[in-house]
Each structure stands twice: as structure tokens, then as C-alpha cells.
Design an enzyme around this catalytic site. Sequence first.
Site, PDB file in Angstrom:
ATOM      1  N   SER A  31       0.943  -1.054  -0.055  1.00  6.36           N
ATOM      2  CA  SER A  31      -0.275   0.000   0.135  1.00  6.36           C
ATOM      3  C   SER A  31       0.715   1.338  -0.054  1.00  6.36           C
ATOM      4  CB  SER A  31      -0.828   0.021   1.239  1.00  6.36           C
ATOM      5  OG  SER A  31      -1.710   1.152   1.390  1.00  6.36           O
ATOM      6  N   SER A  41      -4.548  13.696  -4.072  1.00  2.80           N
ATOM      7  CA  SER A  41      -5.378  15.146  -3.928  1.00  2.80           C
ATOM      8  C   SER A  41      -4.701  16.216  -3.313  1.00  2.80           C
ATOM      9  CB  SER A  41      -6.847  14.661  -3.470  1.00  2.80           C
ATOM     10  OG  SER A  41      -6.753  14.437  -2.147  1.00  2.80           O
ATOM     11  N   HIS A  92      -9.683  11.191  -8.072  1.00  2.00           N
ATOM     12  CA  HIS A  92      -9.479  12.393  -8.455  1.00  2.00           C
ATOM     13  C   HIS A  92      -9.013  12.749  -9.892  1.00  2.00           C
ATOM     14  CE1 HIS A  92      -9.771  13.974  -4.523  1.00  2.00           C
ATOM     15  NE2 HIS A  92      -9.227  12.897  -4.024  1.00  2.00           N
ATOM     16  N   THR A 111     -15.233   7.524  -7.851  1.00  2.00           N
ATOM     17  CA  THR A 111     -16.227   8.151  -7.370  1.00  2.00           C
ATOM     18  C   THR A 111     -17.114   8.786  -8.199  1.00  2.00           C
ATOM     19  OG1 THR A 111     -16.833   9.554  -5.768  1.00  2.00           O
ATOM     20  CG2 THR A 111     -15.222  10.344  -6.873  1.00  2.00           C
ATOM     21  N   LYS A 163     -17.289  13.471  -7.353  1.00  2.00           N
ATOM     22  CA  LYS A 163     -15.945  14.502  -7.519  1.00  2.00           C
ATOM     23  C   LYS A 163     -16.327  14.993  -9.022  1.00  2.00           C
ATOM     24  CE  LYS A 163     -13.959  13.279  -3.525  1.00  2.00           C
ATOM     25  NZ  LYS A 163     -12.509  12.591  -2.885  1.00  2.00           N
ATOM     26  N   THR A 205     -26.826  -2.969   2.563  1.00  2.00           N
ATOM     27  CA  THR A 205     -27.105  -1.465   2.788  1.00  2.00           C
ATOM     28  C   THR A 205     -27.920  -1.071   1.485  1.00  2.00           C
ATOM     29  OG1 THR A 205     -26.272   0.822   3.075  1.00  2.00           O
ATOM     30  CG2 THR A 205     -25.129  -0.634   1.558  1.00  2.00           C
ATOM     31  N   THR A 215      -4.778  15.311   7.643  1.00  5.35           N
ATOM     32  CA  THR A 215      -5.157  15.340   6.428  1.00  5.35           C
ATOM     33  C   THR A 215      -3.924  15.432   5.377  1.00  5.35           C
ATOM     34  OG1 THR A 215      -7.315  16.181   6.542  1.00  5.35           O
ATOM     35  CG2 THR A 215      -6.551  16.059   4.297  1.00  5.35           C
TER      36      THR A 215
HETATM   37  C1  LIG Z   1     -12.890  11.444  -1.646  1.00  3.72           C
HETATM   38  C2  LIG Z   1     -12.099  10.490  -1.737  1.00  3.72           C
HETATM   39  C3  LIG Z   1     -12.657   8.944  -1.591  1.00  3.72           C
HETATM   40  C4  LIG Z   1     -14.107   8.872  -1.228  1.00  3.72           C
HETATM   41  O1  LIG Z   1     -15.031   8.886  -2.284  1.00  3.72           O
HETATM   42  P1  LIG Z   1     -16.366   9.516  -1.704  1.00  3.72           P
HETATM   43  O2  LIG Z   1     -17.238   9.148  -2.850  1.00  3.72           O
HETATM   44  O3  LIG Z   1     -16.215  10.771  -1.347  1.00  3.72           O
HETATM   45  O4  LIG Z   1     -16.621   8.667  -0.622  1.00  3.72           O
HETATM   46  C5  LIG Z   1     -11.831   7.839  -2.229  1.00  3.72           C
HETATM   47  N1  LIG Z   1     -10.504   7.937  -2.490  1.00  3.72           N
HETATM   48  C6  LIG Z   1      -9.910   9.203  -2.547  1.00  3.72           C
HETATM   49  C7  LIG Z   1      -8.471   9.386  -2.883  1.00  3.72           C
HETATM   50  C8  LIG Z   1     -10.512  10.414  -2.243  1.00  3.72           C
HETATM   51  O5  LIG Z   1     -10.023  11.487  -2.185  1.00  3.72           O
END
Ligand SMILES: *Cc1c(COP(=O)(O)O)cnc(C)c1O
Length: 426
Positions: free
Chosen positions: A137, A189, A217, A245, A248, A277, A363
Site C-alpha cells: 500500500s 489529491s 481524483h 467516485t 467529484k 445497505t 489530512t
Molecule cells: C474522496 C475520496 C474517496 C472517497 O470518495 P467519496 O465518494 O467521497 O466517498 C476515495 N478516495 C480518495 C482518494 C478520495 O479523495
Amino acid sequence: MDYRGFFEDAVDTLRQEKRYRVFADLERIAGRFPRAIFRDNADNQREITIWCSNDYLGMGQHPVTIAAMQDTAGRLGVGAGGTRNISGTNRPLVELERSLADLHRKEAALVFTSGFVSNEAAISTIARLLPDCVIFSDQLNHASMIQGVRQSGMEKKIFRHNDVAHLRELLASVDRKRPKLIVFESVYSMDGDVAPIAEICDLAEEFGALTYIDEVHAVGMYGPRGGGIADREGLMGRIDIIEGTLAKGFGVMGGYVAANQAIIDAIRSYAPEFIFTTALPPALCAAARASIEHLKLSSVEREGQQRQAQLTKDILGDAGLPVLKTDTHIVPVIVGDARLCKAASDMLLEKHNIYIQPINYPTVPKGTERLRITPTPLHTDEMIIELRHALVSVWASLELPRERPTAKVSSNKLISGDLTLTGAGG
Ligand SMILES: *Cc1c(COP(=O)(O)O)cnc(C)c1O
């Protein structure tokens, strides 16, 4: 026990370390991105410009996504009606998964309620199913990937950020016969740097490892059809599992993985984070699919984003602000102190009607606190000039450092001990 006092003390610790988080009360204005209404503690409201949104392309307000959501809600209603196990799959979700599989040229895709959940579920399930698996990782992986690694309970080895020589060393140290999983991101990011994907794939081939990439990202923003950095570099076929995702670049909500049919079927069948879920609502699925399909065909948003990001870097750099050089759309401006970073952010909002969230530890590593600016295609040249004036004024008022950082700020620090507790990214 004084439970209330206990929790208050827990939060006070964060306040003392200048890590207490405050969320701005914002109301985005559809059609006028990136403008929004801000309300202060006394409920006074005024218009501001957002400079730190992860709705990177403004797709959250694109007429195509809004129409898809409204139309589908009108026809199918607003809820999914339950887990897919119990209630079946709404048609828009079937179509969304097909659209994602096609985006990444994979046999199948599986959608989750968020990118966070998709990483946690997919990494932990894949690693758990493989007997005696070792996970490799990247040191700066996002908290959700770290969570997946931990959740699996399997052995992990952390390689220095983007360091293929170190990754090779670690791979070579493990019995050839053990199953291996390499997990990493394409665009990181916080520093906006990019992984050496081809070299990592070479190593995976040499040592017989599976590859898992987080393109959160990058999806929508890179590649001829928005498939991410691996799409741009013609490498999607060499990656086993691509995660992304819908929240974003695509501007909606949800997360997913794309892979071959066998891997997807295994995650679908074994991951509790998927099984137990409720599925994403149909209107949300339709909006996400509309966004993905739009960005497969249209490059206007991608080109506009790259243009405005470059212009922002140039203009802020010329003004003598400490901009971190990046190859991506992310523009970090380093402050290097948690209290000052928060003060800069507050001053931007109060005096200049500009919203940029301070990014502090955990962060990013301590000493690299920053303002993380994300220009979009909808930030105009005039807005960039305004931003320049505002930042120059704040830098002077607070006497912030102006040295331009040369090296990638967080890359050289091995903070894996910390990282297992906190996680990078946002
Ligand atoms: C924001 C983020 C996620 C999570 O995605 P969400 O859809 O917001 O839960 C996963 N990996 C990275 C690198 C992120 O920045």
C-alpha cells in the site's frame, strides 16, 4: 463516569492542537457555479466564490445531470426501496454499471453508496478471499483504502510514496507463491502528483501481483473519454481493479469498482458493505450516468479545467505566492502552520468573500498545512485575478512565508506509523 465531560474533553484536545473542524454553512446556486450563499453564525447571508470544491467540473449543476435526476425522480420516485438483495436492482442502476464498465473497458462494474465504502469493501474483500494475501500500500493512500487494508486483517507492507524501487524491494521480500495486492492512487489529491502507473504494472507482472488503483481524483477529468489517468496513458487494460467516485468529477454521489466479471461477482457476493445497505436511489444513478456519458463525448469541461488550473498556477506563482508545482488540476498553496492556515482561510471569507477550506494535519503532514485550490472550467479569468489580489493581501496581513516550495512537500516523509491511524487525502 461523566460521559458528557469526557466527550467535551476529547474535542478540546483537537481545539488545542488547532485541528478542530468548522464547516461553513453554504448554499450553492445552480446555474451560477462556483458562486454560493454563505451564512455566518448570526445567519447573515452574502454571496461568495468557492475555490475548493471537489465538484471539479461543475457537473453537479450541469443541465444534463439536473434533468436526468428530476425526470427519473418523477418517473421512479426518490428511494431505492431497499438493498439489492431484497428489492432487486432499479433499472437506472443496471444502466449506470454498464456505463461504468464501458468507461473503463472492463467486463463489469459494481456501484456502492460512496467511494469510501467502495474502497473499504473491495480492498478488504479481495484481500480476505485470497489465502495468505500480502497487501502493498502506498504511504499516502486515502483513509478509505487504509480502512480496507485494516479491515481485511491481512499482512500489509507500506511503500514510500510513488517509490517503485521501494515497492520492488518489498515485493521481492515476500514468498513468490503468496497472493499479492498492490493498492495505490493515480492522482494524489493533496500534492496533486501522479503515480508511476506503468512501472507499478511492470512490477505487478514480474511478481504476479493484482493491481488496484483509486482514480477518484481523475475520473471524468483525464483520458479521451474521462476514464482517468490510466485511460490517458492507455493502461486501463493492465490494471485489475479500477475504483472511482461519482461524487467529484462526475458531480453526483456514489462509488464503484470496475474489473473482470469474476472479481466483481466475488465482491458483490461477499462484501457486507455492499450486501447489507440500501442501493443508491434511481434518480441519483440516472444523474451519474448522464454525467459519465456526457463526459465520454465532451472534452470542453476537461480542457477548460486544465486551462484555468494552469492560469491559476501561473498568476499566483507570478505574484510570489508559494504555489506547489503540480502536473494536475490541484493547486496547493503552502502555509506551513495550522493556526495561520485557519486564519488565512477565515480572512479570505470575511474580507474577500472567497471560500477555501484550510487543510491541516492529519489530512496533510504537520508543517505542510495549506490552502488547496481547485480551479474549475467555470472559474473565470476575472475570478482568478480576484483570487490573486485576495491571497496577496492575506499573505501580507498575516506575514505568511513566500518561499516557493521546490520539492513535493509531503512525499519524502515516511509517516506510515501515523498513517495507519489517520489516513491521508480528502
Ligand atoms: C474522496 C475520496 C474517496 C472517497 O470518495 P467519496 O465518494 O467521497 O466517498 C476515495 N478516495 C480518495 C482518494 C478520495 O479523495
